[in-house]
Write a protein that holds these residues in place. Structure first.
Motif, mmCIF file in Angstrom:
data_model
loop_
_atom_site.group_PDB
_atom_site.id
_atom_site.type_symbol
_atom_site.label_atom_id
_atom_site.label_comp_id
_atom_site.label_asym_id
_atom_site.label_seq_id
_atom_site.Cartn_x
_atom_site.Cartn_y
_atom_site.Cartn_z
ATOM 1 N N PRO A 175 -5.629 1.991 -1.540
ATOM 2 C CA PRO A 175 -4.479 1.785 -0.589
ATOM 3 C C PRO A 175 -4.860 1.953 0.920
ATOM 4 N N ALA A 213 0.827 -1.223 -0.006
ATOM 5 C CA ALA A 213 -0.058 -0.007 0.087
ATOM 6 C C ALA A 213 0.996 1.253 -0.080
ATOM 7 N N ARG A 252 1.595 2.459 -3.456
ATOM 8 C CA ARG A 252 0.610 3.285 -4.182
ATOM 9 C C ARG A 252 0.089 4.192 -3.696
#
Length: 298
Positions: free
Chosen positions: A183, A106, A109
């Motif tokens: 994310p 995450a 992103r």
């Protein structure tokens, strides 16, 4: 010593819902993994990863249940009941690994959120939610009786929350175009799972390390023994768990002259069962100190 107990009926009762839950989650896993890559959704991939660990966790839980039903033998005098805690420990470690991977992915992103196919994301997550709710219903009863079942239930519970988060994220992205929500939701799912996973690992570790079971006050047990008329001294007192729901205890009791040791042992065994639900207890009755033989550090 407390009488023997047949845990086979309980194990069978736990096994049936595990088979049903495994069939549901395993059947849906492939569709969700494919859907995660087709829609390019990290939140959906997070949910798929949890569904994958659900499937593996249920397989481990089933193996632990079946092994725990094996009788004691010459090498394992307590049988295989500790497989319950070992299964819970493995499931907890898997949850930690999955949560860590999702959090790491995450982070990358946030700077460049990719495009997400919200329609497919929403459809797959909705189906996953329905399956998780059914699996949770199947596992709920056993989660309060067994660490192994609690681990499987926690896996499905976390995946259910992931499905809810993915559904919410798909709706938000569809109407706002704010793809960074994907994310963000993945991070929130990971942060929700980690502390609950730590609790599971701590409980399973306590069983494997032969710690005092949750809900039992060792000093209260000692007080019960020492304040019973006829007991002069208590030493080598140990309370641990054979499995999450089966506490066991041993103790050496030095008694006064003229006291009926067998009658006292039966009285204390009944009191330990009534107050602390300790059915498996071994009380060594002594009329003189056992000396250095008892001075062993455990």
């Amino acid at each position: 010593m407390g009488s023997g107990h047949d845990h086979g009926t309980t194990a069978i009762r736990h096994e049936r819902p595990l088979w049903w839950a495994l069939g549901l989650t395993g059947g849906f896993l492939i569709a969700e993994v494919v859907g995660a890559f087709l829609t390019n959704s990290l939140a959906l991939l997070s949910d798929a990863a949890h569904m994958g660990t659900d499937t593996l966790a249920l397989m481990i839980a089933l193996a632990a249940v079946r092994l725990s039903r094996k009788p004691a033998d010459a090498k394992r005098s307590y049988g295989y009941v500790r497989m319950e805690a070992m299964g819970a420990m493995v499931n907890g470690l898997m949850l930690f690994a999955v949560a860590g991977y999702i959090l790491w992915e995450a982070v990358g992103r946030f700077s460049q959120p990719p495009q997400v196919a919200t329609t497919g994301m929403l459809a797959i997550a909705s189906l996953g939610l329905a399956i998780n709710l059914v699996a949770m219903r199947l596992l709920k009863a056993g989660s309060g009786e067994s660490l192994n079942m609690k681990g499987a239930y926690l896996e499905v519970w976390s995946d259910m929350l992931g499905s809810v988060a993915v559904i919410a994220g798909a709706i938000v992205i569809r109407f706002t175009g704010w793809t960074v929500i994907d994310p963000i939701l993945a991070v929130l799912i990971g942060l929700w799972v980690l502390p609950r996973t730590w609790t599971l690992l701590r409980e399973a570790g306590n069983v494997l390390m032969e710690g005092v079971p949750k809900g039992i006050d060792l000093e209260a047990v000692r007080r019960l023994l020492t304040t019973t008329p006829g007991v002069v001294d208590v030493h080598d007192l140990h309370v641990w768990s054979l499995e999450s729901s089966t506490p066991a205890m041993t103790a050496h009791l030095m008694i006064a002259d003229g006291v009926d040791g067998e009658a006292l042992r039966r009285e204390l065994s009944a009191a330990l069962d009534e107050r602390f639900e300790i059915e498996h207890c071994t009380l060594q009755i002594e009329t003189t100190s056992c000396g250095e033989a008892c001075d062993v550090s455990h």
